[in-house]
Design an enzyme around this catalytic site. Structure first.
Site, PDB file in Angstrom:
ATOM      1  N   GLU A  36       0.841  -1.204   0.000  1.00  0.00           N
ATOM      2  CA  GLU A  36       0.000   0.000   0.000  1.00  0.00           C
ATOM      3  C   GLU A  36       0.873   1.250   0.000  1.00  0.00           C
ATOM      4  OE1 GLU A  36      -3.064  -0.328  -1.147  1.00  0.00           O
ATOM      5  OE2 GLU A  36      -3.679  -1.565   0.552  1.00  0.00           O
ATOM      6  N   HIS A  37       0.525   2.191  -0.864  1.00  0.00           N
ATOM      7  CA  HIS A  37       1.274   3.446  -1.034  1.00  0.00           C
ATOM      8  C   HIS A  37       2.712   3.173  -1.482  1.00  0.00           C
ATOM      9  CE1 HIS A  37      -1.585   6.610   0.321  1.00  0.00           C
ATOM     10  NE2 HIS A  37      -2.195   5.538   0.788  1.00  0.00           N
ATOM     11  N   GLU A 168      -6.814   9.926 -14.864  1.00  0.00           N
ATOM     12  CA  GLU A 168      -7.084  10.225 -13.452  1.00  0.00           C
ATOM     13  C   GLU A 168      -6.119  11.288 -12.921  1.00  0.00           C
ATOM     14  OE1 GLU A 168      -8.362   6.962 -11.292  1.00  0.00           O
ATOM     15  OE2 GLU A 168      -8.195   7.936  -9.342  1.00  0.00           O
ATOM     16  N   ASP A 180      -4.171   0.451  -9.555  1.00  0.00           N
ATOM     17  CA  ASP A 180      -5.578   0.095  -9.736  1.00  0.00           C
ATOM     18  C   ASP A 180      -5.882  -0.215 -11.204  1.00  0.00           C
ATOM     19  OD1 ASP A 180      -5.578   0.743  -7.094  1.00  0.00           O
ATOM     20  OD2 ASP A 180      -6.606   2.650  -7.351  1.00  0.00           O
ATOM     21  N   TYR A 232      -4.250  11.682   0.881  1.00  0.00           N
ATOM     22  CA  TYR A 232      -3.503  10.865  -0.080  1.00  0.00           C
ATOM     23  C   TYR A 232      -2.394  11.677  -0.742  1.00  0.00           C
ATOM     24  CZ  TYR A 232      -2.593   7.709  -3.962  1.00  0.00           C
ATOM     25  OH  TYR A 232      -1.986   6.873  -4.859  1.00  0.00           O
TER      26      TYR A 232
END
Ligand code: GLA
Length: 387
Positions: A36-37, A168, A180, A232
């Protein structure tokens, strides 16, 4: 993936446009097993595709016009609201709300040299929004696949993922990484995707928990997040600052946590420590899965959660309570998932996870929180044409 979703999208298209669609395309939401991240830090991720996602029924339209409707948006179900966009006037910031994602994909495709013509689309989704399951990437990827296939462009999936990400980042304005869109376009059923976000190398790793008498579940904590509003972007900037202070291009270049003593700022040190240790956990998890040792990843999930909570500081109370209650009731491991500050927890459970579900629900009831949602999460296939 339900064939009902495909039929509903086709029917929704027919009702809105009084015509049958040329096809229906589907892109899944994703879960992230671990990593994650790490994506925007050039690191490793290990996501897998869910059996839910977004359906885009599509057909041609007069040149230069994109017409969109979504069953999930206000004015959608039962209403007649469509959004009409002139393709030549597309520019970052020119479209707002949910339509910015499909419009951004058209803009990004054109920037990449794929001059897609006009189209009509009707969108249907069975993903809970804001639950951290990448409903926006699923929308982008379903639209990207539909538009390129309608126009007869054969775009390599890695390139299509980069195009969707650009929509995005540059059109919608959310500084996400490549995880994603890669998951939506590259995952295989029964596998997770080990992605090296620096080289782009993607490997499918077997992930079939049922073979070990286990199951993966998503716990929707009902706390909602929006990447546009959350911290984020702030974390992204902190990681860049940490890399700069350490004299490297990205945190991927830092060989290990020993190097972090050189960081004077304790906050940046914690942020960097999360990224470095998380990359190591991803590689360990992938190695265990390759040996069929699914149960072995439980402790890595727990360590990932602690790191996201204490070092990266992006967990939220509902996630911490769900993780603690789940592990106390027999989950082999659990952790918050996605961008942080709201959304879902992923848990590795014994195949009959009833005790865990009951324990998490009881913990929420004790706090007067809304009941959490539970989704089975069998590793599923990536985006494709379904009708
Ligand atoms: C969001 C972003 C991804 C990734 C995760 C955190 O889902 O879209 O690119 O950064 O957060 O791992």
């Amino acid at each position: 993936m339900s064939s009902r979703g495909a039929d509903q999208a086709a029917q929704w298209f027919a009702e809105q446009y009084d015509d049958a669609p040329e096809g229906v395309w589907h892109a899944p939401g994703r879960a992230n097993l671990i990593g994650e991240h790490t994506d925007y830090n050039d690191g490793f991720v290990l996501p897998f595709a869910l059996d839910r996602g977004t359906f885009a029924a599509a057909g041609p339209h007069e040149d230069g016009v994109l017409e969109l409707t979504s069953r999930q948006e206000p004015g959608g179900a039962g209403g007649t609201r469509t959004v009409t966009i002139a393709l030549d006037s597309l520019a970052p910031g020119s479209v707002r709300g949910w339509a910015a994602y499909p419009a951004g994909v058209v803009w990004s495709l054109r920037q990449a040299g794929y001059p897609v013509p006009g189209a009509r689309m009707a969108v249907e989704s069975d993903l809970p929004q804001g639950a951290g399951l990448s409903s926006s990437a699923a929308l982008e990827c379903a639209v990207a696949l539909a538009l390129t296939q309608l126009a007869g462009f054969d775009v390599v999936r890695q390139e299509l993922a980069a195009i969707a990400r650009r929509a995005e980042n540059d059109f919608v304005g959310v500084p996400t990484g490549i995880m994603d869109q890669s998951a939506a376009l590259l995952c295989q059923s029964g596998h997770a995707l080990l992605l090296d976000c620096r080289s782009g190398e993607a490997d499918s790793v077997p992930l079939d928990p049922a073979l070990s008498g286990l199951a993966l579940a998503i716990i929707d904590t009902r706390a909602r997040h929006a990447l546009t509003e959350s911290g984020y972007g702030a974390r992204h900037i902190e990681c860049e600052e940490a890399a700069r202070a350490l004299g490297v291009r990205t945190l991927r270049e830092v060989p290990g946590t020993d190097s972090l003593a050189a960081l004077a700022d304790p906050v940046l040190r914690r942020r960097a420590r999360h990224v470095i240790t998380e990359n190591q956990r991803v590689l360990e998890a992938a190695a265990l899965l390759r040996r069929g040792r699914v149960a072995g990843i439980g402790p890595l999930l727990n360590q990932s959660h602690a790191s996201l909570r204490d070092d990266f500081e992006i967990s939220w109370p509902e996630a911490d309570v769900a993780v603690d209650a789940a592990t106390a009731a027999g989950a082999l491991g659990a952790r918050m998932m996605g961008g942080g500050f709201g959304g879902s927890v992923i848990a590795l459970l014994p195949e009959d996870g009833r005790a865990v579900r009951e324990a998490v629900c009881a913990a929420y009831r004790d706090r007067d929180w809304p009941e959490p949602g539970f989704l089975d999460a069998p590793p599923s296939s990536s985006a494709r044409r379904v009708l």
